[in-house]
Motif scaffolding. Structure first.
Motif, mmCIF file in Angstrom:
data_model
loop_
_atom_site.group_PDB
_atom_site.id
_atom_site.type_symbol
_atom_site.label_atom_id
_atom_site.label_comp_id
_atom_site.label_asym_id
_atom_site.label_seq_id
_atom_site.Cartn_x
_atom_site.Cartn_y
_atom_site.Cartn_z
ATOM 1 N N SER A 42 0.768 -1.202 0.045
ATOM 2 C CA SER A 42 0.084 0.051 -0.064
ATOM 3 C C SER A 42 0.761 1.232 0.027
ATOM 4 C CB SER A 42 -0.746 -0.156 1.400
ATOM 5 O OG SER A 42 -0.168 0.251 2.555
ATOM 6 N N ASN A 43 1.921 1.307 0.485
ATOM 7 C CA ASN A 43 3.029 2.326 0.806
ATOM 8 C C ASN A 43 3.555 2.563 -0.690
ATOM 9 O OD1 ASN A 43 3.459 3.976 3.202
ATOM 10 N ND2 ASN A 43 3.164 1.704 3.977
ATOM 11 N N MET A 44 3.820 1.407 -1.531
ATOM 12 C CA MET A 44 4.527 1.353 -2.952
ATOM 13 C C MET A 44 3.269 1.815 -3.552
ATOM 14 S SD MET A 44 3.802 -0.038 -5.817
ATOM 15 C CE MET A 44 2.907 -1.811 -5.467
ATOM 16 N N VAL A 45 2.038 1.697 -3.653
ATOM 17 C CA VAL A 45 0.833 2.207 -4.266
ATOM 18 C C VAL A 45 0.868 3.706 -4.180
ATOM 19 C CG1 VAL A 45 -1.669 2.360 -5.021
ATOM 20 C CG2 VAL A 45 -0.463 0.169 -4.604
ATOM 21 N N SER A 46 1.060 4.226 -3.007
ATOM 22 C CA SER A 46 0.993 5.572 -2.760
ATOM 23 C C SER A 46 2.105 6.371 -3.624
ATOM 24 C CB SER A 46 1.030 5.906 -1.042
ATOM 25 O OG SER A 46 -0.146 5.277 -0.467
ATOM 26 N N LEU A 47 3.488 5.848 -2.977
ATOM 27 C CA LEU A 47 4.540 6.593 -3.617
ATOM 28 C C LEU A 47 4.371 6.456 -5.287
ATOM 29 C CD1 LEU A 47 7.427 4.751 -1.761
ATOM 30 C CD2 LEU A 47 6.631 7.164 -1.578
ATOM 31 N N GLU A 81 1.023 7.130 6.962
ATOM 32 C CA GLU A 81 2.268 6.753 6.038
ATOM 33 C C GLU A 81 1.992 7.077 4.578
ATOM 34 O OE1 GLU A 81 3.575 2.520 6.727
ATOM 35 O OE2 GLU A 81 2.678 2.566 8.618
ATOM 36 N N HIS A 82 0.758 6.922 4.176
ATOM 37 C CA HIS A 82 0.372 7.008 2.779
ATOM 38 C C HIS A 82 0.523 8.526 2.306
ATOM 39 C CE1 HIS A 82 -1.916 3.150 2.765
ATOM 40 N NE2 HIS A 82 -0.621 2.887 2.922
ATOM 41 N N LYS A 83 0.552 9.506 3.306
ATOM 42 C CA LYS A 83 0.497 10.943 3.055
ATOM 43 C C LYS A 83 2.061 11.321 3.182
ATOM 44 C CE LYS A 83 -3.833 12.041 4.917
ATOM 45 N NZ LYS A 83 -4.664 12.329 6.296
ATOM 46 N N LEU A 84 2.688 10.745 4.360
ATOM 47 C CA LEU A 84 3.960 11.303 4.705
ATOM 48 C C LEU A 84 5.128 10.738 3.623
ATOM 49 C CD1 LEU A 84 5.992 12.557 6.822
ATOM 50 C CD2 LEU A 84 6.118 10.224 7.879
ATOM 51 N N GLN A 110 7.950 12.802 9.921
ATOM 52 C CA GLN A 110 7.085 11.831 10.886
ATOM 53 C C GLN A 110 5.694 12.618 10.929
ATOM 54 O OE1 GLN A 110 9.161 12.314 15.112
ATOM 55 N NE2 GLN A 110 9.788 10.200 14.746
ATOM 56 N N ALA A 111 4.861 11.565 11.121
ATOM 57 C CA ALA A 111 3.360 11.870 11.313
ATOM 58 C C ALA A 111 3.031 11.303 12.591
ATOM 59 C CB ALA A 111 2.584 11.406 9.969
ATOM 60 N N ILE A 139 10.140 16.690 7.525
ATOM 61 C CA ILE A 139 8.702 17.003 7.375
ATOM 62 C C ILE A 139 8.119 16.448 8.548
ATOM 63 C CG2 ILE A 139 6.536 16.642 6.091
ATOM 64 C CD1 ILE A 139 8.184 16.321 3.652
ATOM 65 N N TYR A 140 7.150 17.410 9.455
ATOM 66 C CA TYR A 140 6.294 16.909 10.300
ATOM 67 C C TYR A 140 4.911 17.154 10.190
ATOM 68 C CZ TYR A 140 10.855 16.255 12.750
ATOM 69 O OH TYR A 140 12.196 15.712 13.033
ATOM 70 N N LEU A 141 4.251 15.939 9.837
ATOM 71 C CA LEU A 141 2.686 16.260 9.639
ATOM 72 C C LEU A 141 1.794 16.201 10.911
ATOM 73 C CD1 LEU A 141 2.192 13.890 6.444
ATOM 74 C CD2 LEU A 141 2.747 16.251 6.570
#
Ligand code: GRF
Length: 194
Positions: A12-17, A173-176, A151-152, A192-194
């Motif tokens: 899922s992180n790969m897809v977001s990237l 994670e999918h945003k950060l 970090q988020a 970046i700090y979300l």
């Protein structure tokens, strides 16, 4: 910039990237590599027209160095500038890390330096923490320890289980990760700090 993404599972992180690398984004996905042929993320990558590779660690019977040299060989034809570990569940040694030193990122589901390693959500709940989250960091030989790039944070709720907390963190994670990759690909290493 050409990005290689390493996965072990659903990706899922790969897809977001991958879905973030469009338009004027300075990077594009070059290859998705999994350490198992049945990693669900491989089909998602293929559906997006991305080259895929499989290097199964079980083919190397515990010989970490041989496995990592095979990883490097599989990635070479795709000529990656940046390597993103995204739900990649194998520990890497300097054999692989030195080949991509300074241009390899990982996302870890905790607010590092707290909770390196596994079972991060259960440990945060058990400790009675008010918050949990995820960290993107540069990969160095020490596990989950490189310079932090982002970090988020999410609140831990009284009725949280590791699974409900994991789902809340995964959304972050999918945003950060895409936000950090975009900056990193432009040579900006300010966190970046979300
Ligand atoms: C998730 O637990 C995530 O927190 C961590 O790796 C696991 C799988 O992620 N980064 P993905 O869906 O394969 O990206």
């Amino acid at each position: 910039k050409r990005v290689a993404i390493l996965i072990s599972g659903g990706g899922s992180n790969m897809v977001s990237l991958v879905d973030s690398m469009t338009g004027d984004h300075p990077a594009r996905p070059a290859v998705v590599l999994a350490n198992s042929a049945d990693a669900g993320g491989l089909q998602k990558a293929a559906d997006r027209g991305i080259a895929t590779e499989v290097v199964d660690h079980r083919d190397f019977k515990g010989d970490r160095e041989a496995f990592e040299k095979a990883l490097i060989s599989a990635l070479e034809p795709h000529d990656p500038d940046i390597v993103c570990l995204a739900g990649f569940m194998r520990i890497l040694t300097p054999v692989f890390i030195d080949a991509f030193r300074g241009r390899m990122l990982n996302i870890h589901p905790s607010l590092l330096p707290k909770y390196r390693g596994l079972h991060t959500h259960a440990r945060a709940i058990e400790a009675g923490d008010a918050e949990a989250g995820c960290t993107v960091h540069e990969v160095t030989p020490e596990l989950d320890d490189g310079p932090i790039l982002g970090q988020a944070r999410v609140p831990i709720r009284p009725d949280d289980t590791p699974d409900t907390l994991a789902a809340r963190v995964l959304t972050q994670e999918h945003k950060l990760y895409p936000a950090v990759l975009r900056r990193f690909a432009q040579g900006d290493r300010n966190p970046i700090y979300l």
